[in-house]
Write an enzyme that holds these catalytic residues in place. Structure first.
Site, PDB file in Angstrom:
ATOM      1  N   PHE A 108       4.097  43.152   7.370  1.00  0.00           N
ATOM      2  CA  PHE A 108       3.349  43.898   8.384  1.00  0.00           C
ATOM      3  C   PHE A 108       3.826  45.347   8.399  1.00  0.00           C
ATOM      4  CE2 PHE A 108       3.163  39.446   9.487  1.00  0.00           C
ATOM      5  CZ  PHE A 108       1.858  39.258   9.927  1.00  0.00           C
ATOM      6  N   VAL A 130       8.271  42.201   9.508  1.00  0.00           N
ATOM      7  CA  VAL A 130       7.787  43.396  10.183  1.00  0.00           C
ATOM      8  C   VAL A 130       8.654  44.563   9.719  1.00  0.00           C
ATOM      9  CG1 VAL A 130       7.660  44.508  12.441  1.00  0.00           C
ATOM     10  CG2 VAL A 130       6.964  42.111  12.186  1.00  0.00           C
ATOM     11  N   CYS A 131       8.022  45.633   9.250  1.00  0.00           N
ATOM     12  CA  CYS A 131       8.786  46.790   8.744  1.00  0.00           C
ATOM     13  C   CYS A 131       9.553  47.467   9.866  1.00  0.00           C
ATOM     14  CB  CYS A 131       7.852  47.806   8.098  1.00  0.00           C
ATOM     15  SG  CYS A 131       8.667  49.395   7.780  1.00  0.00           S
ATOM     16  N   ILE A 132      10.840  47.644   9.671  1.00  0.00           N
ATOM     17  CA  ILE A 132      11.679  48.164  10.759  1.00  0.00           C
ATOM     18  C   ILE A 132      11.334  49.608  11.138  1.00  0.00           C
ATOM     19  CG2 ILE A 132      13.556  48.877   9.201  1.00  0.00           C
ATOM     20  CD1 ILE A 132      15.478  48.005  11.507  1.00  0.00           C
ATOM     21  N   ALA A 160       8.090  49.655  12.933  1.00  0.00           N
ATOM     22  CA  ALA A 160       8.234  48.958  14.213  1.00  0.00           C
ATOM     23  C   ALA A 160       8.942  49.832  15.246  1.00  0.00           C
ATOM     24  CB  ALA A 160       8.999  47.650  14.010  1.00  0.00           C
TER      25      ALA A 160
END
Lengths: 130, 100, 142, 100, 142, 130
Positions: F39, F77-79, F82
């Site tokens: 994501f 989820v890409c940090i 995010a």
């Protein structure tokens, strides 16, 4: 003159929130009244206090919260759009049985009627989106 | 009664400027902002459409500068304004129509 | 100015501009939610369907295969909310290979004409729509 | 080596289908999904572009149905597939290029 | 297949397709973040700038007036990360009223040629780009 | 065959997440392996547990969480994306001094390297976005 401002996209992904912020600041500087900033569609995502943007970039939510504090802005997040996207205040979180909330300072959650009302009461309604 | 139209998307990839110009009346104003400012570059298809339009066309200078489009690249007949001009245009017209 | 002081308040001309197709993005659905809430405010409401916005009104929408709620039946309720002016641009239809027959039958009952059932969709040319737009006080774009 | 291209935006408002078709090789496939399926309607400018293209063109049937575009409105030369066909097309081609 | 078993792993041809302008949306910036991280993975990396993507490379970007960080200098670092193939489509430039002179000077030092400084931007026609695209193993689109 | 799936837009606003979900389900049904769902951009907003969609519509986050549980999907989820958008897990919230987190079950936060790795390891990488 009375302005209403509508923000339809979330922070960072689209320029809409940045443009709305610059427009709002300038309108205030020219002596206009901002009767409401209404956050709709993904615009509700501007109202989360959990963002941590890189230190060398602008902090969009803080910018809005500070502008609101300084000029007593009414910043409304649409409740229906916010529920779909996971933006909640303490009351909503309780009511929906969620274990956390994320609304930021200066934003309040309310209904779409607040958008219509802004359209009626403002001399100009200016929309920023995608 | 005249309208201020805003266009915020590139005319090379999206039809918003074309549709806006086709729906603007001659006493309306069109302001290009955000990626819409690429419509101001001279010598393009968009510039021809603007030249043929009846409405008065403006472009937001700070969005041009951000994108490295210098003002000498802006087509004749397009006026560069700042956010102060944007607010004034909104106040001077009866309503604002954002072509999203 | 379309202002009217009866009932102690102004009546403004509200135009909802619909330029986006349904389902690919949520704007069409959330625009309709604004229109339905706005209907309670007794303003002079119009909707315009321009560009891909005309796709919102196609009949026979069946979203079962994509798992998204079909909201097109809600357009049929607009008449009951006294939202009776839906301007559909002919040029936008034609460019998209559509005719008025491809659109839903949307009607309202005219209280000034013995509750006769009348069509809500008004097919207009681009030039006619330009005239309607020039009369508006508030334009909300989706 | 051949590519599956996907296009998910309406060709009447955005240039993605046009650009995709211009960049697809003759042994490539193009699949229209989401709002991209409007490109399948016969008798339009988009249909003419598809007819002139070398690549093989598909459209996702469930996205057509959602939008009330019946299959008898689909232009000749465009094949209707389901998600099963989408997955198979992705597997059969060497890479997938999404025109976002 | 562009597979190469030396070093015990496959080397794939990665293409990052850039079709969006900077600042109006974040895709250009976040695409660049992927490219910079991806450079550590020793794959065969190319970038394509097509359609509005060519606007990412204009020189003289100055974002002070819009309050957004100017990320265009980061393109100059790509050479140091061994990202040296930036395909810019001529047709896309021309349609937008731009020439190669409007773009930043992006260079890399060629380790196979005594570290000579060479241009990273490769102006290609649409037909040439089609050939490059056909050779790719992985295409990431932004 | 090994598939990687990339989701670049948030829930509800764009169809991207719905399409990716349908594609992933069908690929699994055909016996393919989904090595990762990544994501990115606004796609990270699929990973909040705070959404409350209308009862008569689909619940996108629940759909993903259940699919992940059933098929042991790796949903990343890409940090960086995010943080910009306010999606945090408990560790990140602590590290950033935030008083709440909002990550949903089945999603994990990690770096962009996971996207590159998916591109290398998958036979096909399929991206859904705007």
């Amino acid at each position: 003159m009375k302005f209403g401002v509508v923000v339809n996209e979330g922070p960072y992904t689209h320029q809409a929130s940045d443009s709305a912020y610059q427009f709002t600041k300038e309108a205030i500087a020219q002596g206009h009244e901002i009767i409401r900033v209404f956050f709709y569609h993904d615009g509700v995502n501007n109202g989360t206090r959990l963002t941590v943007p890189p230190g060398d970039d602008r902090h969009i939510q803080n910018n809005w919260s500070e502008l609101a504090k300084e000029h007593n802005l009414d910043m409304v997040v649409c409740i229906a759009a916010a529920q779909r996207r996971g933006i909640l205040d303490e009351n909503e979180a309780k009511r929906q049985g969620k274990d956390a909330d994320n609304i930021a300072e200066g934003f309040r959650i309310s209904g779409l009627g607040q958008l219509i009302e802004a359209g009626i009461q403002a001399d100009r309604l200016v929309t920023f989106g995608d | 009664m005249s309208i201020l139209h805003t266009v915020n998307k590139s005319p090379f990839q999206k039809n918003d400027l074309t549709s806006c110009l086709a729906h603007a009346n001659d006493d309306d104003a069109v302001l290009m902002i955000e990626d819409g400012v690429y419509g101001a570059i001279k010598g393009t298809q968009a510039a021809s459409q603007i030249a043929a339009a009846g409405a008065t066309v403006f472009v937001l200078g700070v969005d041009l500068a951000a994108r490295g489009i210098s003002e000498d690249k802006v087509a004749d007949g397009v006026s560069v304004v700042g956010y102060d001009g944007f607010v004034k245009l909104a106040a001077e017209h009866h309503a604002v129509n954002s072509w999203l | 100015m379309s202002e009217d002081m009866e009932d102690g308040g102004d009546i403004k001309k509200f135009m909802y501009m619909n330029r986006k197709a349904p389902y690919g993005t949520i704007y069409a659905l959330e625009a309709l939610e604004v229109v339905l809430i706005g209907a309670a405010f007794d303003q002079d409401v119009s909707l315009a369907f321009v560009d891909d916005g005309v796709f919102q009104l196609t009949k026979g929408q069946d979203t079962a295969g994509i798992g998204i709620k079909n909201f097109s039946p809600a357009f049929k309720a607009l008449g009951d909310y006294d939202v009776t002016k839906l301007y559909v641009e002919k040029e936008s239809l034609e460019e998209r290979g559509l005719t008025a027959d491809d659109l839903m039958d949307l009607v309202y009952e005219d209280e000034d004409d013995d509750w006769a059932e009348k069509p809500s969709i008004r097919l207009v040319s681009r030039d006619e729509l330009k005239t309607v737009l020039a009369e508006q006080d508030v334009i909300m774009s989706f």
